[in-house]
Design an enzyme around this catalytic site. Structure first.
Site, PDB file in Angstrom:
ATOM      1  N   ASP A   1       0.850  -1.206   0.000  1.00 44.24           N
ATOM      2  CA  ASP A   1       0.000   0.000   0.000  1.00 44.24           C
ATOM      3  C   ASP A   1       0.879   1.247   0.000  1.00 44.24           C
ATOM      4  O   ASP A   1       0.603   2.214   0.706  1.00 44.24           O
ATOM      5  CB  ASP A   1      -0.934  -0.033   1.211  1.00 44.24           C
TER       6      ASP A   1
ATOM      7  N   ARG B   1      -0.114   9.025   0.654  1.00 50.91           N
ATOM      8  CA  ARG B   1      -0.909   9.126   1.894  1.00 50.91           C
ATOM      9  C   ARG B   1      -0.299   8.291   3.013  1.00 50.91           C
ATOM     10  O   ARG B   1      -0.605   8.506   4.186  1.00 50.91           O
ATOM     11  CB  ARG B   1      -2.358   8.690   1.633  1.00 50.91           C
ATOM     12  N   ASN B   2       0.553   7.315   2.679  1.00 49.30           N
ATOM     13  CA  ASN B   2       1.164   6.426   3.666  1.00 49.30           C
ATOM     14  C   ASN B   2       2.635   6.716   3.915  1.00 49.30           C
ATOM     15  O   ASN B   2       3.373   5.863   4.400  1.00 49.30           O
ATOM     16  CB  ASN B   2       0.961   4.967   3.252  1.00 49.30           C
TER      17      ASN B   2
ATOM     18  N   ASP C   1       2.172   2.986   7.747  1.00 52.15           N
ATOM     19  CA  ASP C   1       0.968   2.204   7.428  1.00 52.15           C
ATOM     20  C   ASP C   1       1.275   0.832   6.841  1.00 52.15           C
ATOM     21  O   ASP C   1       1.078   0.580   5.663  1.00 52.15           O
ATOM     22  CB  ASP C   1       0.039   2.997   6.505  1.00 52.15           C
TER      23      ASP C   1
END
Ligand code: ADE
Length: 305
Positions: A166, A170-171, A184
């Site tokens: 992922d 955003r991570n 994350d």
């Protein structure tokens, strides 16, 4: 991985060396919210010293699956160990209450927000084809350094047999000197025994970041993380745009087999675009490895000085 099926109300800490007494943790303001739970700022008191930390907890309504993902994230952070470009584990509260993960606090928040907040205003208004000739400048060395930091962290992760699954802006979190830190690990997997992870059940994964072979054959390897890294470079070079814009995941899946890929962002240097394009080779073995990406981005930064 069935070793953590028992309830977190059980009396045995998941990783005794990392267990933190709940009483030493004070919760502050909310830093982020997910469907599973929230991340708060926190203060941890250890031997009379107070440290600012980030605290990830599950909602009471969280499903067993979310719990397993958070335990999985803890397992991964324990295994991966310390690296400047990976968010550090501080500890966890796994007994006597809700499952709580305590990690290093990253003072500059998430990369996606930083990119959007530092985007030149003209970038929003101006027509895409006019941007290239507009004279708008991006903090290019800083942007490529984000990429280099992430390639550094991913090199370590890959060496520890871990696939992230992922990887996206955003991570990624930013430390106080804007050091990029991969975060994350909820969907991450240890691939020590198989060298690849085959996902058997469908769940909501972010299609725009997913590699060709993962989308079509559910195979996840470090080389599929390389594909996502290419998308992440594109996010960086657009200062946080949505990959493939308004196209749906379904439409994207129709176009990828014909060789369709993201275009060069208007303000992206050609050499950086060449790097991201190689990350999107259909065959995983034709993509660069993370150590190669590290070397290439390092050279590109030197060339841009
Ligand atoms: N948001 C989510 N996790 C965070 C962290 N570790 N530090 C700062 N902001 C965050």
């Amino acid at each position: 991985d069935n070793q953590h099926q028992e309830s977190t109300e059980s009396s045995k800490p998941v990783h005794p060396d990392w267990e933190i007494p709940r009483s030493s943790l004070k919760l502050g303001k909310i830093l982020g919210k997910g469907q599973f739970g929230e991340v708060r700022m926190g203060e941890l008191r250890k031997r009379g010293v107070t440290e600012t930390v980030a605290v990830k907890t599950l909602k009471a309504s969280a499903e067993e699956r979310d719990k397993e993902d958070l335990i999985g994230e803890l397992d991964i952070l324990v295994t991966v160990g310390r690296h400047d470009n990976i968010i550090s584990l501080v500890g966890a509260c796994t007994v006597g209450g809700p499952l709580t993960l305590v990690v290093e606090y990253a003072a500059n928040g998430c990369l996606k927000d930083w990119l959007r907040n530092n985007r030149p205003k003209e970038l929003n208004k101006t027509d895409d084809k006019d941007i290239a000739t507009s004279g708008i400048l991006l903090p290019m060395e800083q942007l490529i350094t984000f990429g280099l930091d992430i390639a550094n962290g991913m090199t370590h992760l890959a060496a520890m047999q871990c696939v992230h699954r992922d990887l996206a802006a955003r991570n990624v979190l930013l430390g106080k000197d804007l050091t990029a830190k991969i975060s994350d690990f909820g969907l991450s997997r240890d691939i020590y025994e198989e060298s690849e992870y085959v996902k058997t059940t469908k769940s909501q994964l972010p299609i725009r970041w997913i590699a060709y072979e993962s989308l079509f054959y559910h195979v996840y390897t470090t080389q599929s993380d390389v594909w996502s890294f290419g998308i992440l470079l594109w996010e960086i070079m657009t200062m946080g745009k949505q990959p493939y814009g308004r196209m749906t995941g379904k439409e994207l899946m129709k176009l990828l087999p014909g060789g369709y890929r993201l275009e060069k962002p208007a303000l992206c240097p050609q050499d950086v675009y060449e790097v991201m394009k190689t990350c999107w080779e259909t065959l995983p073995e034709n993509r660069p490895t993370f150590p190669e990406l590290k070397a290439t981005l390092d050279r590109i930064i030197q060339d841009h000085r």
